[in-house]
Design a protein around this motif. Sequence first.
Motif, PDB file in Angstrom:
ATOM      1  N   GLY A 153       2.078  24.686   1.748  1.00 30.54           N
ATOM      2  CA  GLY A 153       1.025  24.050   0.965  1.00 30.54           C
ATOM      3  C   GLY A 153       1.575  22.948   0.079  1.00 30.54           C
ATOM      4  O   GLY A 153       0.991  21.861  -0.028  1.00 30.54           O
ATOM      5  N   ALA A 154       2.728  23.216  -0.558  1.00 25.55           N
ATOM      6  CA  ALA A 154       3.349  22.212  -1.430  1.00 25.55           C
ATOM      7  C   ALA A 154       3.762  20.999  -0.594  1.00 25.55           C
ATOM      8  O   ALA A 154       3.594  19.848  -1.004  1.00 25.55           O
ATOM      9  CB  ALA A 154       4.557  22.818  -2.147  1.00 25.55           C
ATOM     10  N   ARG A 155       4.284  21.278   0.597  1.00 30.52           N
ATOM     11  CA  ARG A 155       4.665  20.196   1.508  1.00 30.52           C
ATOM     12  C   ARG A 155       3.451  19.324   1.847  1.00 30.52           C
ATOM     13  O   ARG A 155       3.511  18.097   1.761  1.00 30.52           O
ATOM     14  CB  ARG A 155       5.281  20.825   2.767  1.00 30.52           C
ATOM     15  N   ASP A 156       2.351  19.982   2.196  1.00 32.09           N
ATOM     16  CA  ASP A 156       1.118  19.243   2.514  1.00 32.09           C
ATOM     17  C   ASP A 156       0.705  18.340   1.350  1.00 32.09           C
ATOM     18  O   ASP A 156       0.334  17.188   1.546  1.00 32.09           O
ATOM     19  CB  ASP A 156      -0.047  20.215   2.770  1.00 32.09           C
ATOM     20  N   LYS A 163       1.117   9.629   1.883  1.00 30.87           N
ATOM     21  CA  LYS A 163       0.232   8.864   2.758  1.00 30.87           C
ATOM     22  C   LYS A 163      -0.813   8.118   1.937  1.00 30.87           C
ATOM     23  O   LYS A 163      -1.102   6.956   2.183  1.00 30.87           O
ATOM     24  CB  LYS A 163      -0.475   9.804   3.746  1.00 30.87           C
ATOM     25  N   GLU A 164      -1.360   8.811   0.951  1.00 29.13           N
ATOM     26  CA  GLU A 164      -2.468   8.259   0.192  1.00 29.13           C
ATOM     27  C   GLU A 164      -2.014   7.137  -0.743  1.00 29.13           C
ATOM     28  O   GLU A 164      -2.651   6.100  -0.824  1.00 29.13           O
ATOM     29  CB  GLU A 164      -3.135   9.397  -0.598  1.00 29.13           C
ATOM     30  N   TYR A 165      -0.902   7.365  -1.441  1.00 30.17           N
ATOM     31  CA  TYR A 165      -0.527   6.410  -2.483  1.00 30.17           C
ATOM     32  C   TYR A 165       0.630   5.502  -2.100  1.00 30.17           C
ATOM     33  O   TYR A 165       0.870   4.494  -2.731  1.00 30.17           O
ATOM     34  CB  TYR A 165      -0.189   7.159  -3.782  1.00 30.17           C
TER      35      TYR A 165
ATOM     36  N   ASP B 225      -5.409 -12.848  -8.563  1.00 28.64           N
ATOM     37  CA  ASP B 225      -5.593 -11.839  -7.515  1.00 28.64           C
ATOM     38  C   ASP B 225      -6.897 -11.057  -7.739  1.00 28.64           C
ATOM     39  O   ASP B 225      -7.550 -11.172  -8.773  1.00 28.64           O
ATOM     40  CB  ASP B 225      -4.390 -10.882  -7.525  1.00 28.64           C
ATOM     41  N   THR B 226      -7.223 -10.273  -6.722  1.00 31.16           N
ATOM     42  CA  THR B 226      -8.380  -9.380  -6.824  1.00 31.16           C
ATOM     43  C   THR B 226      -7.887  -7.969  -6.500  1.00 31.16           C
ATOM     44  O   THR B 226      -7.095  -7.794  -5.567  1.00 31.16           O
ATOM     45  CB  THR B 226      -9.460  -9.789  -5.809  1.00 31.16           C
ATOM     46  N   THR B 227      -8.359  -6.970  -7.266  1.00 34.73           N
ATOM     47  CA  THR B 227      -7.859  -5.614  -7.029  1.00 34.73           C
ATOM     48  C   THR B 227      -8.333  -5.083  -5.687  1.00 34.73           C
ATOM     49  O   THR B 227      -9.448  -5.373  -5.241  1.00 34.73           O
ATOM     50  CB  THR B 227      -8.323  -4.652  -8.137  1.00 34.73           C
ATOM     51  N   ASP B 228      -7.457  -4.299  -5.063  1.00 36.43           N
ATOM     52  CA  ASP B 228      -7.798  -3.688  -3.766  1.00 36.43           C
ATOM     53  C   ASP B 228      -8.512  -2.359  -4.005  1.00 36.43           C
ATOM     54  O   ASP B 228      -8.871  -2.026  -5.124  1.00 36.43           O
ATOM     55  CB  ASP B 228      -6.535  -3.534  -2.901  1.00 36.43           C
ATOM     56  N   ARG B 229      -8.665  -1.574  -2.925  1.00 38.24           N
ATOM     57  CA  ARG B 229      -9.427  -0.323  -3.044  1.00 38.24           C
ATOM     58  C   ARG B 229      -8.770   0.664  -3.996  1.00 38.24           C
ATOM     59  O   ARG B 229      -9.403   1.603  -4.470  1.00 38.24           O
ATOM     60  CB  ARG B 229      -9.622   0.302  -1.658  1.00 38.24           C
ATOM     61  N   ARG B 230      -7.487   0.476  -4.246  1.00 38.34           N
ATOM     62  CA  ARG B 230      -6.811   1.373  -5.183  1.00 38.34           C
ATOM     63  C   ARG B 230      -6.803   0.818  -6.600  1.00 38.34           C
ATOM     64  O   ARG B 230      -6.114   1.330  -7.469  1.00 38.34           O
ATOM     65  CB  ARG B 230      -5.362   1.566  -4.754  1.00 38.34           C
ATOM     66  N   GLY B 231      -7.529  -0.246  -6.801  1.00 39.64           N
ATOM     67  CA  GLY B 231      -7.572  -0.857  -8.128  1.00 39.64           C
ATOM     68  C   GLY B 231      -6.281  -1.575  -8.454  1.00 39.64           C
ATOM     69  O   GLY B 231      -5.934  -1.740  -9.617  1.00 39.64           O
TER      70      GLY B 231
END
Lengths: 571, 255
Positions: A153-156, A163-165, B225-231
Amino acid sequence: MAVIRERQVEKLARTYVLNVYVLAMAIHGSLLCQELSRGQPSDHKHPEHALEQDSALPISSGKELYGLHCAGCHGERGDGLGIAAPYLFPKPRDFRAGRFRLVSSANNVPTRDDLQAVLLRGMPGSSMPPWGQLSQTERDALVDEIMRFRQAGARDTYVNQLKEYEDLTDEEIAEQEVQEEIDEYVQEFTTPGESTVVPKIGPPTSESIAHGKEVYVKYGCISCHGPTGRGDGVQAMWDDEKMPTSPRDFALGIFKGSPEPAPLYRRIAYGMPGTPMPGSSSMSPEQMVDLVHYIRSLSTEAERTQAVLTRQRIVSRAVNKLADDFDARIWSSVRPVAVRLTPLWWRNNADPDLQIQAIHDGNTMVLRFTWQDETLDERATKTESFEDAVAVELYQGDTEPFLGMGSLKQPVDVWFWDADRQTHTTVEDQYPRVVDDIYPFSEERVETADYHRPGTLTNNQPDLSLPALASGNQIVPIRTRTGGTDLAAGGPGSVTFHLPKSQIVTAKGRWRDGRWTVVMRRPMAVESPEEGVSLVAGEKVSIAFAVWNGIHQDRDGQKSFSVWQDLEIEP
Amino acid sequence: MYIKQFVIKSLLGLALLGAVSENVSSADWGSLKGRFVVEGELPQPSPLPVSKDQFCIDSHPLDETIIVGEDGGLANVVVFIRLGRRDKIDVHPDYAAKLSVPVVLDNVACHFRPHVTLVRTGQPMTLKNSDPVGHNTNLGVFNQIIPSEGESQTKIDRAAPLPIPVSCNIHPFMKGFVLVQDHPYMAASDADGTFEIENIPAGKRVFTFWHEQPGPLKDLKVGEDTTDRRGQAEVTIKVGETLDLGVITIPAAIF
């Protein structure tokens, strides 16, 4: 009218099965029948066969053990989404997300001992039973399994964050450098941190309790747990999963974790992660010790001990002459065994104080139950009414199956008594002025409402017009029945009626002065495995109990249950 | 248009990489400031429904999700440098000294003060309670009881990509946020909508713009610039200069 009748049937069905869907029942049922005929030899009466079957189940690995005992509630993936989870409150823990409630380290990560303690004691206040019947090695293997889930779970969590940030692709995540970074994160969030040293906690004194109460007020415990410790201090609360939760009522003696002074001290120090219960790092050790004394002073040792589900030995006394009257003299000479029950959907004070007595004459087993129930709920005919009931779960074999209705490989035998079946109230009894005048399959179709005309009462209609009755669906109450029913189950949601020829349990119940007395009897020997577990004098079977309380709308999985007990049949 | 943007972004990307590697030795600093103004009408903070705890009822706490000043200035917009997970950034000596100065998160009249707390990893944090009633401060990663007029010390060791909600379970209507970053380059706009971040290492920097209601503020015109979807938007900080982004307009419709 037809609708009402269907509803009645459906609601009765819900009383018996965890799974509401009739289709699922049918599928499970047929699987179960196959399994019964395949897995168990026809001369199941001989226990050697049962043992042989069990020895084919060497439960060694944590994964297997987890699958057997835990997955039903906590889910195959450890995400708390097992098949029984919708029926449970509080919800089974999501091991992947962590947020373990009972921790003894400052970083909210449980130690192995913390997890072992939960397995040994269960979690009073929830449906988590204790697992003392497993060996230390088996529990160790389960702890490993739970920790594996948490690591996964921590890995996920971290991979999703990458991936997201960070916009990392799967290929980039697979690189060794990134993997090491992930490992570091997993390590950090799954390794228990420092643990505070618990000072020596002496016996309570009136001063320490009084001082503890001052701390209780000063540090705001009172805001949630209330001025008298009854958990009545604050508005609605939610846990981190956004599920409603409430502060503990200390007067009941129900403690999720151990109420012993040292573990209680740590719970005050660290709080209960994932719940509103905060840690108290600003309290001095002396204050926390006094607080421990105060909290413990609100309940008795007996109440705290009672809150834990335990395994009892129930001996079926061998007698010459059976009696199944509610008040037969024989019962006064058989010591009743009190078995603690706990609700699957938590409510305070739900334990019905179930007392069990058993006798047999070598041919027939008679069980007598008494339990407390302030209200008589004997009719489930109305949509909004629910009935009182009691059930026995039996299993014969060395390795007990999943408590929650067994498993396909290890089906369980269920004896059931319910008040509605005994009173066999029909819709006509409940709604005497209701007319079923447009029942689509009726041969005598009546277009207008006209009381007492042929075809307007379900009783007057041919079986054909009542498909459930015509097809022999045993959920439909039939007037000739007793209040007893034989059921079989091979896992949650699979409860199935025995065929009519294998209905061998008879039962009757009586409600008087706020207490039910129910007597069940069944021949000890069975003709075939379809009839259930064979009971042999001198042997032992595993037995568990469930009670439904109609006034609380208990039905199917919403009930109070016991853990496995031993039923010893006197030679 | 698309190609042009792509080329620009790629170039910016390269420039950023260059900037990051330069940063280690950079000792030249600049500042960034600006002001957030809401375009359109937004409701004023309304009283929270509080039915328990007489002190809190009498304190008449307000819903501080959106606070707009008289001339449209938007408070509590969070601006911070977004570092990639392996990026390093120089820290001005002024900030280095401040790392050991505790950040205070207080409970005042059943509000979190400040509403948005900015803290660096490893920086001491004092959780305070100036109220005569008990509070608890719950950040998920920790949850501590703070007695009346008492305090509790803590610190957070891991940065989070966005501000973390902070709550009090005793008073579930209380809400605040804490931003934890590995660097000191962060600010929250004041009641007037203005913010300023000083002593930023010069070069091209990616900033995140965030507000609790919409979350990351996307499509915001920030300088060039303009902020993207992540601000996120890129801003060039020049040596010895304060870059004034001027008025950054936020349409009321996004709330």
